[in-house]
Scaffold this active site. Structure first.
Site, mmCIF file in Angstrom:
data_model
loop_
_atom_site.group_PDB
_atom_site.id
_atom_site.type_symbol
_atom_site.label_atom_id
_atom_site.label_comp_id
_atom_site.label_asym_id
_atom_site.label_seq_id
_atom_site.Cartn_x
_atom_site.Cartn_y
_atom_site.Cartn_z
ATOM 1 N N ASP A 7 0.871 -1.175 0.000
ATOM 2 C CA ASP A 7 0.000 0.000 0.000
ATOM 3 C C ASP A 7 0.909 1.226 0.000
ATOM 4 O O ASP A 7 1.460 1.603 1.041
ATOM 5 C CB ASP A 7 -0.905 -0.022 1.241
ATOM 6 C CG ASP A 7 -1.704 1.262 1.428
ATOM 7 O OD1 ASP A 7 -1.814 2.050 0.465
ATOM 8 O OD2 ASP A 7 -2.219 1.477 2.544
ATOM 9 N N VAL A 8 1.090 1.825 -1.181
ATOM 10 C CA VAL A 8 2.019 2.951 -1.333
ATOM 11 C C VAL A 8 1.209 4.239 -1.358
ATOM 12 O O VAL A 8 0.602 4.593 -2.373
ATOM 13 C CB VAL A 8 2.864 2.813 -2.613
ATOM 14 C CG1 VAL A 8 3.955 3.881 -2.631
ATOM 15 C CG2 VAL A 8 3.479 1.421 -2.712
ATOM 16 N N GLY A 9 1.172 4.927 -0.235
ATOM 17 C CA GLY A 9 0.393 6.140 -0.110
ATOM 18 C C GLY A 9 1.186 7.385 -0.452
ATOM 19 O O GLY A 9 2.285 7.317 -1.016
ATOM 20 N N ASP A 105 -6.330 3.165 -4.207
ATOM 21 C CA ASP A 105 -6.461 2.935 -2.766
ATOM 22 C C ASP A 105 -7.921 2.977 -2.340
ATOM 23 O O ASP A 105 -8.368 2.190 -1.500
ATOM 24 C CB ASP A 105 -5.637 3.953 -1.977
ATOM 25 C CG ASP A 105 -6.015 5.404 -2.272
ATOM 26 O OD1 ASP A 105 -6.537 5.685 -3.374
ATOM 27 O OD2 ASP A 105 -5.774 6.262 -1.408
ATOM 28 N N THR A 133 -3.217 11.562 4.399
ATOM 29 C CA THR A 133 -2.769 12.841 3.856
ATOM 30 C C THR A 133 -3.932 13.555 3.189
ATOM 31 O O THR A 133 -4.121 14.770 3.354
ATOM 32 C CB THR A 133 -1.636 12.610 2.842
ATOM 33 O OG1 THR A 133 -0.591 11.872 3.478
ATOM 34 C CG2 THR A 133 -1.091 13.927 2.339
#
Length: 256
Positions: A7-9, A105, A133
């Protein structure tokens, strides 16, 4: 048959290694890194991991960040698959005007929430909030169709916008209070209640639209901060994106 979920936020990369790419899998290892530190994954927390059989992730950061993540997987000689939102996947229908433009996401978290709700009992509408964010608030009907959602800035973005656009607001973070009497508390309370208002309004809209009480669920790094300030109860489930990735992996037959 190990499975690495990513999970690359916008701020951090969260990862979990599961013993199989199926719902209900057991976590063998997990961690999180700020994006500034992802170039050390291969020689750091990933160095001792067994090579995963397959990798699936969702990424909302830039392509440059995605390529940096992929470079760290060269130690295993494996290429990840990245989720792109589609019209239908893993039991959920996408009602976005242009399905592929929906943030992955958001899509993955909704799939995770949908299947978690089905495991509880009778299908019902769902409000899904991701508080990070940025903040997203989604509505899903009882038939498994995503109806639409909101996007708004998270706490940090709100404060930075006020600081850059207004003189004299460079103040420390305060407390959430019903009647703030200093600027720090006023800023923190204003941002918190703005996010809470969007979440509560979506629950109201979905309740009116469906004629049923929705299940409201929340995830994201700042979710725990929101819970005490909400007039509508939201269950805090941090694993929604990993849940969704497991269901997508199973529906795609990864690892077979």
């Amino acid at each position: 048959m190990t499975f690495l979920a990513l999970d690359v936020g916008n701020t951090r990369l969260k990862w979990a290694l599961f013993d199989t790419p199926r719902p209900g899998a057991h976590i063998l290892a997990q961690g999180a890194e700020f994006l500034d530190h992802i170039d050390k994954l291969a020689e750091g927390p990933w160095a001792a991991l067994p090579a995963p059989s397959c990798v699936l992730g969702c990424v909302v950061a830039s392509d440059a960040v995605k390529h940096r993540v992929e470079a760290q997987m060269e130690i295993w000689d494996i290429a990840p698959q990245w989720v792109v939102s589609s019209a239908f996947e893993a039991g959920l229908e996408n009602g976005y005007d242009h399905p592929a433009r929906l943030g992955p996401d958001r899509w993955v978290a909704m799939i995770g929430a949908w299947h978690r709700m089905l495991a509880i009992g009778t299908p019902r509408p769902i409000v899904v909030a991701l508080v990070g964010t940025a903040v997203t608030v989604e509505a899903i009907n009882a038939k498994g169709k995503f109806l639409g959602g909101y996007i708004l800035p998270g706490h940090g973005i709100m404060l930075r916008a006020l600081e850059s656009g207004t003189a004299g607001l460079h103040v420390p973070t305060g407390e959430v209070r019903p009647f703030p009497t200093n600027t720090s508390d006023a800023l923190t309370s204003g941002g918190t209640y703005a996010i809470a208002g969007a979440m509560e309004r979506m629950a109201q809209h979905l309740r009116q639209h469906s004629g049923a009480e929705p299940w409201c669920v929340m995830a994201g790094g700042a979710g725990w901060k929101m819970a005490p300030s909400l007039a509508v109860h939201f269950d805090l489930v941090d694993s929604l994106i990993f849940d969704g990735l497991l269901h997508i992996a199973a529906s795609r037959g990864l690892g077979k």
